[in-house]
Design an enzyme around this catalytic site. Structure first.
Site, mmCIF file in Angstrom:
data_model
loop_
_atom_site.group_PDB
_atom_site.id
_atom_site.type_symbol
_atom_site.label_atom_id
_atom_site.label_comp_id
_atom_site.label_asym_id
_atom_site.label_seq_id
_atom_site.Cartn_x
_atom_site.Cartn_y
_atom_site.Cartn_z
ATOM 1 N N ARG A 34 0.817 -1.220 0.000
ATOM 2 C CA ARG A 34 0.000 0.000 0.000
ATOM 3 C C ARG A 34 0.848 1.266 0.000
ATOM 4 N NH1 ARG A 34 -2.923 -1.709 5.311
ATOM 5 N NH2 ARG A 34 -0.693 -1.873 5.674
ATOM 6 N N LYS A 58 15.660 -26.285 3.824
ATOM 7 C CA LYS A 58 16.976 -26.417 4.458
ATOM 8 C C LYS A 58 17.693 -27.663 3.934
ATOM 9 C CE LYS A 58 15.679 -23.994 8.675
ATOM 10 N NZ LYS A 58 16.632 -22.884 8.620
ATOM 11 N N GLU A 103 14.965 -22.338 20.858
ATOM 12 C CA GLU A 103 15.557 -21.029 20.556
ATOM 13 C C GLU A 103 15.682 -20.235 21.828
ATOM 14 O OE1 GLU A 103 13.217 -19.581 17.275
ATOM 15 O OE2 GLU A 103 11.466 -19.209 18.512
ATOM 16 N N HIS A 154 6.575 -27.121 10.767
ATOM 17 C CA HIS A 154 7.976 -27.528 10.587
ATOM 18 C C HIS A 154 8.273 -28.915 11.151
ATOM 19 C CE1 HIS A 154 8.302 -23.435 9.574
ATOM 20 N NE2 HIS A 154 8.453 -22.956 10.793
HETATM 21 N N1 LIG Z 1 7.931 -11.973 10.316
HETATM 22 C C1 LIG Z 1 8.224 -13.240 10.516
HETATM 23 O O1 LIG Z 1 9.128 -13.581 11.269
HETATM 24 C C2 LIG Z 1 7.459 -14.325 9.793
HETATM 25 C C3 LIG Z 1 7.812 -15.655 10.002
HETATM 26 C C4 LIG Z 1 7.136 -16.657 9.319
HETATM 27 C C5 LIG Z 1 6.121 -16.312 8.464
HETATM 28 N N2 LIG Z 1 5.767 -15.013 8.285
HETATM 29 C C6 LIG Z 1 4.656 -14.727 7.385
HETATM 30 O O2 LIG Z 1 5.070 -13.852 6.340
HETATM 31 C C7 LIG Z 1 3.999 -12.982 5.968
HETATM 32 C C8 LIG Z 1 4.482 -11.552 6.090
HETATM 33 O O3 LIG Z 1 4.942 -11.334 7.404
HETATM 34 P P1 LIG Z 1 5.509 -9.943 7.877
HETATM 35 O O4 LIG Z 1 5.948 -10.111 9.282
HETATM 36 O O5 LIG Z 1 6.440 -9.399 6.860
HETATM 37 O O6 LIG Z 1 4.170 -9.071 7.858
HETATM 38 P P2 LIG Z 1 4.038 -7.519 7.990
HETATM 39 O O7 LIG Z 1 5.134 -6.935 8.776
HETATM 40 O O8 LIG Z 1 2.628 -7.304 8.399
HETATM 41 O O9 LIG Z 1 4.282 -7.008 6.506
HETATM 42 C C9 LIG Z 1 3.287 -6.993 5.643
HETATM 43 C C10 LIG Z 1 3.702 -6.262 4.361
HETATM 44 O O10 LIG Z 1 2.563 -6.311 3.567
HETATM 45 C C11 LIG Z 1 2.138 -5.020 3.199
HETATM 46 N N3 LIG Z 1 0.674 -4.991 3.318
HETATM 47 C C12 LIG Z 1 -0.073 -5.017 4.438
HETATM 48 N N4 LIG Z 1 -1.376 -4.967 4.134
HETATM 49 C C13 LIG Z 1 -1.450 -4.905 2.783
HETATM 50 C C14 LIG Z 1 -2.519 -4.807 1.866
HETATM 51 N N5 LIG Z 1 -3.815 -4.749 2.250
HETATM 52 N N6 LIG Z 1 -2.233 -4.760 0.565
HETATM 53 C C15 LIG Z 1 -0.955 -4.798 0.136
HETATM 54 N N7 LIG Z 1 0.102 -4.877 0.953
HETATM 55 C C16 LIG Z 1 -0.153 -4.923 2.267
HETATM 56 C C17 LIG Z 1 2.806 -4.069 4.149
HETATM 57 O O11 LIG Z 1 3.198 -2.862 3.496
HETATM 58 P P3 LIG Z 1 2.230 -1.588 3.424
HETATM 59 O O12 LIG Z 1 1.953 -1.203 4.830
HETATM 60 O O13 LIG Z 1 3.011 -0.600 2.649
HETATM 61 O O14 LIG Z 1 0.998 -2.038 2.685
HETATM 62 C C18 LIG Z 1 4.085 -4.827 4.546
HETATM 63 O O15 LIG Z 1 5.124 -4.536 3.659
HETATM 64 C C19 LIG Z 1 2.833 -13.340 6.889
HETATM 65 O O16 LIG Z 1 1.991 -14.257 6.247
HETATM 66 C C20 LIG Z 1 3.515 -14.018 8.073
HETATM 67 O O17 LIG Z 1 2.656 -14.903 8.713
HETATM 68 C C21 LIG Z 1 6.429 -14.018 8.917
#
Ligand SMILES: NC(=O)c1ccc[n+]([C@@H]2O[C@H](COP(=O)([O-])OP(=O)(O)OC[C@H]3O[C@@H](n4cnc5c(N)ncnc54)[C@H](OP(=O)(O)O)[C@@H]3O)[C@@H](O)[C@H]2O)c1
Length: 469
Positions: A18, A161, A195, A219
């Protein structure tokens, strides 16, 4: 991937979120990330070349008209490169958006059916996939309204991995292990993920999920399934491995009330010390409720009811704020008869243990009993050790490198299929329900220790102990 020349020629990366950014601003953001996290030292020159392929379009995943713009941009990038791109839509957003994004991609005409269009179109989604079986099914249904199963790639980054993939090579490319890989020679299996970190910035997500959902459902059950599969028909057909994994998951004995009470342990960390530094209790972490009952540690005993594994307990544990970061599979072989050494003070004769370390130092070791030098007959365990770094002179690629490459190539072998996810949730849903209702006590453990004593008792019932990690 780019530095290793593994990306297709003429590729582009089009970032979409966004935030209002132009290409240049997006490239700067990525540059910071690459400089900070890449496993290679950062090269300005390489980055300059790579970043010419990176673009950005502001898109809200829930606003359908934004996808018209997305399509126009993709087409103009295709014209710029004079080629018809395949599309890999990578949804690195919360899973609550997946359904809307898939529908919007479809409405904009961005999805082509396999084998029918000019281009391949794939969808790559992150974990977690649902919070239980019902929600995973709903999510799956929404994706399947627009994509065929073979177009959907569900990430479980453990499958990317090297050591996890090596489980297959290890079992099926060596003549000596497979004949022993069954209940006649294996006494028990332990799969551990530890961890030292707490919840960090993921508190709001983790407090809803808990470690059983966050680590075990995906996992650790995936590792178990790979470890215990029957030989697949072929490695060329992605479904033959996944069919075997589903069979394993289906053969795990269902958790009834008695198994849950006797065979599961849940716990939450209290204050303590990590590497000598004081750390707060889970309930005092930022973003966690003071009365949270979320488990940060769990231990389970499973059994696979089939001809190969019947009677072999499989112990799984996962925990946060444990003394160190390590993920390991340990296969305990049955002890050799010790009659020969009776009456001699040789020391305790331990079982042979095959340990597969998944992280941080990927490698495999085999513990064997041996005689230390000297005139006395004594028996001592020693480890035969293989480490990726030292044996191959190169560090393993990051799991995401491998998975992104496979998804681009349309190879789903290392991604989880809908029925695998369905089976994993079916297995754990009854546990989650009883835990939620408070039927199983939530133990406490001091941060920086190896979890509650109840987890030790789980193994002591069978005269076993957790491995020292
Ligand atoms: N973080 C971790 O450690 C981790 C680990 C395992 C899996 N995951 C998975 O990876 C995915 C992303 O995780 P994250 O931690 O990166 O999430 P996040 O911090 O919420 O990041 C989400 C990203 O998506 C964008 N976004 C949010 N709402 C949106 C919308 N309506 N339309 C388009 N873009 C949108 C945001 O940018 P804008 O605000 O600019 O839109 C941001 O760049 C999730 O499914 C999560 O479960 C994350």
């Amino acid at each position: 991937l780019w530095q290793e020349r593994l990306l297709p020629s003429g590729f582009v990366v089009l970032g979409a979120a966004r935030s209002q950014l132009d290409d240049q601003q997006f490239r700067l953001r990525l540059k910071e990330g690459v400089a900070k996290f890449s496993r290679r030292s950062f090269s300005e020159k390489a980055w300059e070349k790579f970043s010419e392929n990176v673009f950005y379009e502001s898109v809200d995943g829930q606003v359908s008209k934004d996808f018209v713009r997305l399509k126009t941009r993709l087409e103009s990038l295709g014209q710029l490169r004079a080629q018809t791109f395949n599309y890999l839509f990578y949804l690195a957003v919360s899973s609550s958006y997946y359904g809307d994004i898939a529908a919007n991609l479809n409405q904009a005409g961005l999805i082509e059916k396999p084998g029918q269009g000019r281009r391949a179109t794939y969808l790559l989604v992150e974990k977690p996939f649902g919070i239980d079986r019902a929600s995973a099914r709903v999510l799956n249904q929404r994706l399947r309204e627009h994509f065929f199963e073979e177009q959907i790639f569900r990430i479980d980054h453990y499958l990317g991995k090297e050591t996890v993939q090596n489980i297959l090579v290890f079992r099926f490319a060596n003549g000596i292990f497979e004949p022993l890989w069954n209940r006649n020679y294996i006494e028990s299996i332990q799969i551990s993920m530890a961890e030292e970190i707490g919840v960090g910035s993921r508190a709001s997500y983790f407090d809803q999920a808990g470690i059983l959902r966050d680590i075990v459902q995906n996992h650790l059950l995936q590792i178990m399934a790979l470890l215990c599969i029957e030989p697949p028909i072929s490695l060329n057909d992605p479904d033959s491995i996944r069919n075997e994994k589903v069979k394993v998951l289906r053969s795990v004995r269902k958790f009834g009330e008695a198994e849950i009470l006797k065979g599961t342990v849940r716990a939450q960390y209290e204050e303590g010390f990590i590497f000598g530094e004081p750390v707060p209790a889970y309930r005092h972490e930022k973003g966690v409720g003071a009365d949270s009952n979320t488990e940060t540690y769990c231990a389970l005993k499973l059994e696979i009811d089939n001809w190969r594994w019947s009677g072999v307990p499989i112990y799984i544990r996962a925990g946060k704020r444990l003394p160190k970061r390590i993920t390991e599979v340990a296969v305990y072989f049955r002890r050799a008869p010790t009659a020969l050494f009776e009456g001699r003070q040789v020391g305790e004769i331990e079982p042979n243990v095959l340990a597969i370390q998944v992280q941080p130092d990927e490698g495999i070791s085999l513990r064997i009993e041996s005689k230390p030098p000297g005139p006395r007959l004594r028996v001592m365990p020693v480890d035969m050790d293989f480490r990726y770094g030292s044996s191959f002179g190169a560090l393993s690629a990051d799991a995401y490198e491998r998975l992104l490459l496979d998804a681009m190539n349309g190879d789903p072998t290392l991604f989880t299929r809908d029925d695998e996810i369905d089976q994993s949730w079916s297995l754990l849903d009854p546990v989650l329900e009883m835990w939620r209702d408070g039927a199983v006590k939530l133990h406490g453990y001091e941060a920086g220790t190896w979890g509650p004593s109840a987890a030790d008792e789980l193994l002591l019932q069978n005269g076993q102990r957790w491995r020292n990690l």
